[in-house]
Design a protein around this motif. Structure first.
Motif, PDB file in Angstrom:
ATOM      1  N   ALA A   1       0.832  -1.209   0.000  1.00 42.05           N
ATOM      2  CA  ALA A   1       0.000   0.000   0.000  1.00 42.05           C
ATOM      3  C   ALA A   1       0.868   1.261   0.000  1.00 42.05           C
ATOM      4  O   ALA A   1       0.593   2.211  -0.748  1.00 42.05           O
ATOM      5  N   ALA A   2       1.915   1.267   0.811  1.00 36.35           N
ATOM      6  CA  ALA A   2       2.806   2.431   0.843  1.00 36.35           C
ATOM      7  C   ALA A   2       3.510   2.598  -0.502  1.00 36.35           C
ATOM      8  O   ALA A   2       3.619   3.719  -1.017  1.00 36.35           O
ATOM      9  N   ALA A   3       3.980   1.490  -1.067  1.00 37.17           N
ATOM     10  CA  ALA A   3       4.640   1.559  -2.381  1.00 37.17           C
ATOM     11  C   ALA A   3       3.703   2.153  -3.417  1.00 37.17           C
ATOM     12  O   ALA A   3       4.106   3.002  -4.224  1.00 37.17           O
ATOM     13  N   LEU A   4       2.455   1.744  -3.394  1.00 40.75           N
ATOM     14  CA  LEU A   4       1.505   2.271  -4.373  1.00 40.75           C
ATOM     15  C   LEU A   4       1.209   3.749  -4.146  1.00 40.75           C
ATOM     16  O   LEU A   4       1.014   4.502  -5.107  1.00 40.75           O
ATOM     17  N   GLY A   5       1.197   4.186  -2.906  1.00 39.09           N
ATOM     18  CA  GLY A   5       1.028   5.622  -2.635  1.00 39.09           C
ATOM     19  C   GLY A   5       2.176   6.433  -3.202  1.00 39.09           C
ATOM     20  O   GLY A   5       1.973   7.497  -3.802  1.00 39.09           O
ATOM     21  N   VAL A   6       3.393   5.931  -3.053  1.00 36.16           N
ATOM     22  CA  VAL A   6       4.574   6.614  -3.579  1.00 36.16           C
ATOM     23  C   VAL A   6       4.531   6.625  -5.105  1.00 36.16           C
ATOM     24  O   VAL A   6       4.745   7.666  -5.745  1.00 36.16           O
ATOM     25  N   ILE A   7       4.254   5.483  -5.700  1.00 34.22           N
ATOM     26  CA  ILE A   7       4.219   5.379  -7.166  1.00 34.22           C
ATOM     27  C   ILE A   7       3.116   6.261  -7.746  1.00 34.22           C
ATOM     28  O   ILE A   7       3.293   6.882  -8.799  1.00 34.22           O
ATOM     29  N   TYR A   8       1.989   6.351  -7.066  1.00 33.99           N
ATOM     30  CA  TYR A   8       0.890   7.222  -7.503  1.00 33.99           C
ATOM     31  C   TYR A   8       1.386   8.665  -7.673  1.00 33.99           C
ATOM     32  O   TYR A   8       1.104   9.321  -8.677  1.00 33.99           O
ATOM     33  N   VAL A   9       2.152   9.159  -6.709  1.00 36.64           N
ATOM     34  CA  VAL A   9       2.668  10.525  -6.796  1.00 36.64           C
ATOM     35  C   VAL A   9       3.692  10.644  -7.924  1.00 36.64           C
ATOM     36  O   VAL A   9       3.655  11.593  -8.716  1.00 36.64           O
ATOM     37  N   LEU A  10       4.607   9.677  -8.011  1.00 35.91           N
ATOM     38  CA  LEU A  10       5.638   9.738  -9.052  1.00 35.91           C
ATOM     39  C   LEU A  10       5.028   9.700 -10.451  1.00 35.91           C
ATOM     40  O   LEU A  10       5.427  10.468 -11.332  1.00 35.91           O
ATOM     41  N   GLU A  11       4.078   8.818 -10.653  1.00 32.79           N
ATOM     42  CA  GLU A  11       3.450   8.729 -11.974  1.00 32.79           C
ATOM     43  C   GLU A  11       2.588   9.952 -12.262  1.00 32.79           C
ATOM     44  O   GLU A  11       2.546  10.439 -13.385  1.00 32.79           O
ATOM     45  N   GLY A  12       1.928  10.467 -11.248  1.00 31.43           N
ATOM     46  CA  GLY A  12       1.136  11.681 -11.427  1.00 31.43           C
ATOM     47  C   GLY A  12       1.996  12.883 -11.774  1.00 31.43           C
ATOM     48  O   GLY A  12       1.572  13.772 -12.505  1.00 31.43           O
ATOM     49  N   SER A  13       3.230  12.890 -11.275  1.00 30.76           N
ATOM     50  CA  SER A  13       4.112  14.023 -11.572  1.00 30.76           C
ATOM     51  C   SER A  13       4.491  14.075 -13.050  1.00 30.76           C
ATOM     52  O   SER A  13       4.843  15.135 -13.565  1.00 30.76           O
TER      53      SER A  13
END
Length: 185
Positions: free
Chosen positions: A99-111
């Motif tokens: 879940a934490a990994a997906l939260g981080v990836i969500y921000v990176l991909e959104g950027s």
């Protein structure tokens, strides 16, 4: 019966104020000026390299098989080298769950989406591999499916949102450090 909100929608809502604060902070950089653009890349590099290193250490292959292709660390390092700017070292940042990994990836991909909008302000004579690394709709759609598959409980949503807010905070603090403007807290 109403359909449950998507994980993406829940993350977007939970991180809206942090996201807006980051957008405001990075909006103050002058991207059409070499020095301003270098400052912008430096402000982006620290958080990006930190978050990507944390994801690399977590090894999310079971979640997102194409993670290595999504990484932009080499692109920002190359752009900084072309501008004679050293790439910062990643800060300590732990990712301890899917879940934490997906939260981080969500921000990176959104950027990537935000970068695509900002890229048109960067002159063609400046190195822009990082900012012009356009988002791929197919990859974004795959991430949304992964979020919905793996973020199903309120606890998982909360962990992902906390991780995403922590990454937004890395970006905000870096924008304050490298920016030429005063950022209101």
């Amino acid at each position: 019966m109403t359909k449950a909100a998507s994980a993406r929608s829940l993350l977007r809502t939970a991180t809206a104020s942090a996201h807006a604060r980051v957008d405001d902070a990075f909006g103050g950089f002058d991207l059409d000026d070499r020095d301003g653009y270098r400052s912008f890349l430096m402000a982006q590099a620290g958080p990006l390299l930190t978050a990507e290193a944390a994801i690399d250490a977590f090894a999310p292959a079971a979640l997102l098989t194409d993670w290595p292709e999504r990484s932009r660390a080499a692109l920002i390092r190359a752009d900084l080298a072309d501008l004679d700017a050293p790439a910062p070292k990643p800060e300590p940042f732990d990712v301890r769950s899917d879940a934490a990994a997906l939260g981080v990836i969500y921000v990176l991909e959104g950027s990537r989406l935000g970068g695509a909008m900002l890229a048109r302000n960067v002159p063609m004579d400046l190195p822009a591999r990082f900012i012009r690394c356009a988002p791929e709709p197919k990859r974004w759609q795959e991430l949304i499916k992964v979020l919905d598959r793996h973020l199903v409980t309120p606890d998982q949503h909360a962990v992902a949102a906390d991780a995403a807010r922590a990454v937004f905070d890395l970006f905000w603090r870096s924008a304050r450090q490298h920016g030429r403007m005063f950022v209101v807290e």
